[in-house]
Design an enzyme around this catalytic site. Sequence first.
Site, PDB file in Angstrom:
ATOM      1  N   LEU A 122       0.829  -1.217   0.000  1.00  0.00           N
ATOM      2  CA  LEU A 122       0.000   0.000   0.000  1.00  0.00           C
ATOM      3  C   LEU A 122       0.860   1.262   0.000  1.00  0.00           C
ATOM      4  O   LEU A 122       0.366   2.365   0.229  1.00  0.00           O
ATOM      5  CB  LEU A 122      -0.934  -0.001   1.217  1.00  0.00           C
ATOM      6  CG  LEU A 122      -1.933  -1.157   1.249  1.00  0.00           C
ATOM      7  CD1 LEU A 122      -2.668  -1.187   2.579  1.00  0.00           C
ATOM      8  CD2 LEU A 122      -2.934  -1.022   0.114  1.00  0.00           C
ATOM      9  N   ASP A 169       3.317   5.574  -7.095  1.00  0.00           N
ATOM     10  CA  ASP A 169       2.971   5.641  -5.673  1.00  0.00           C
ATOM     11  C   ASP A 169       3.026   7.073  -5.149  1.00  0.00           C
ATOM     12  O   ASP A 169       2.115   7.540  -4.456  1.00  0.00           O
ATOM     13  CB  ASP A 169       3.917   4.766  -4.853  1.00  0.00           C
ATOM     14  CG  ASP A 169       3.925   3.330  -5.335  1.00  0.00           C
ATOM     15  OD1 ASP A 169       3.063   2.966  -6.153  1.00  0.00           O
ATOM     16  OD2 ASP A 169       4.805   2.565  -4.889  1.00  0.00           O
TER      17      ASP A 169
HETATM   18  C1  GLA Z   1       5.797  -0.463  -6.571  1.00  0.00           C
HETATM   19  C2  GLA Z   1       6.507   0.722  -7.219  1.00  0.00           C
HETATM   20  C3  GLA Z   1       5.630   1.389  -8.276  1.00  0.00           C
HETATM   21  C4  GLA Z   1       5.071   0.371  -9.257  1.00  0.00           C
HETATM   22  C5  GLA Z   1       4.476  -0.832  -8.524  1.00  0.00           C
HETATM   23  C6  GLA Z   1       4.070  -1.933  -9.469  1.00  0.00           C
HETATM   24  O1  GLA Z   1       4.705  -0.031  -5.832  1.00  0.00           O
HETATM   25  O2  GLA Z   1       6.863   1.675  -6.249  1.00  0.00           O
HETATM   26  O3  GLA Z   1       6.344   2.391  -8.939  1.00  0.00           O
HETATM   27  O4  GLA Z   1       6.038  -0.030 -10.188  1.00  0.00           O
HETATM   28  O5  GLA Z   1       5.372  -1.368  -7.581  1.00  0.00           O
HETATM   29  O6  GLA Z   1       3.034  -1.506 -10.282  1.00  0.00           O
END
Ligand code: GLA
Length: 382
Positions: A122, A169
């Site tokens: 998360l 994220d």
């Molecule tokens: C992690 C990374 C994101 C993305 C996801 C997979 O959360 O921080 O940048 O690549 O994995 O979608």
Amino acid sequence: MDIQQLKKIFGERYGEPQATYSSPGRINLIGEHTDYNGGFVLPGAIDKGMTLALRVTGSDKIRLFSADYDELSEFGLNESDKPSQGWAKYVFGVVREMSKRGKQVSGFDAAFYGDVPLGAGLSSSAALESAFAFALNDVFELGIDKFELALIGQATEHNYVGVKCGIMDQFASLFGKQGHLIRLDCRSLEYQYVPFDPKGYKLVLIDSRVKHELVNNPYNRRRESCETAAAAIRLRHPEVEFLRDATPDMLEEARAEINAEDYMRAQFAIGEVRRLLDACDALVKDDYATVGAKMYETHDGLSKLYEVSCEELDFLNDCAKKYEVTGSRIMGGGFGGCTINLVRDEKHDAFIAGTLADYKAKFNIDASVYDAVISDGARRID
Ligand code: GLA
């Protein structure tokens, strides 16, 4: 822990806080490992995140207290002042990345806590980076826009944490909007808010409570595989900057020049870019059956082609099928964490009860359940 307790803790150590801020974790409906392939993602901020209290001291030191770990970290502002605590380098990195951009902060005292579960996929780390990036920009009046704040968080991961993550994220944590997902083009950073209120459905997270810490940084290796495959395709198709620009046919043409592992990774990534767009079309029509089918396809690809799932998460995905959940998949970087589930109201209770019992019987672990409440991004509280 809540904000009042945090203020009290801060008060006992440093006096009255100057301001408090919060920045959330995120979910992602579909579009996994597409961000660093220049593709689209569909995240939303959640109602759990990182909250901090802070006061500028004007010294040349940062005193940082983690209320969750009950630990203090003290460090300076220069590149050579790296803190020893792992959790403090997220804040150190933000300060350093700001400084590299000519945005200088002075010393400050801060205390923080989080209610976003760690290791659940998360994005607790992006929440921490975004909370501090947003807060420092505000109290020091640095005039950095939110796009740049997101890039500062991402650069912190790259240069101070060692994860070559995409932008999803940090972007979701800063730009989140209540009741909306964000359809983000990770190449141009153009984005649209997509209202998300699926009538008759719930969006539920099941946290496996496992996080497999694998050696050799498998996340970075996935990214390298994709970049290698894109480079091989580019020899014939110079317009292919990222796998986002490639088609399955282009990948086939280049197959002889791509090793078997990189080929599988690229197959997934190219398919996932398409799946996200299909899911967005279905969302506009309130066609949740199609959205759900795409989520299951994503899980399959993440498990078999991208190989970022694990026994526990595959089991949770099977539970979703067993209890007639409309869509389900592992969410986030992988190797543990949550499944995200789109489930009809009338199936919800049996799904949760059945899955918790089945998971406990199989792994002797109590999974956790969270409702995904789509909420606002980074903000000043007071
Ligand atoms: C992690 C990374 C994101 C993305 C996801 C997979 O959360 O921080 O940048 O690549 O994995 O979608």
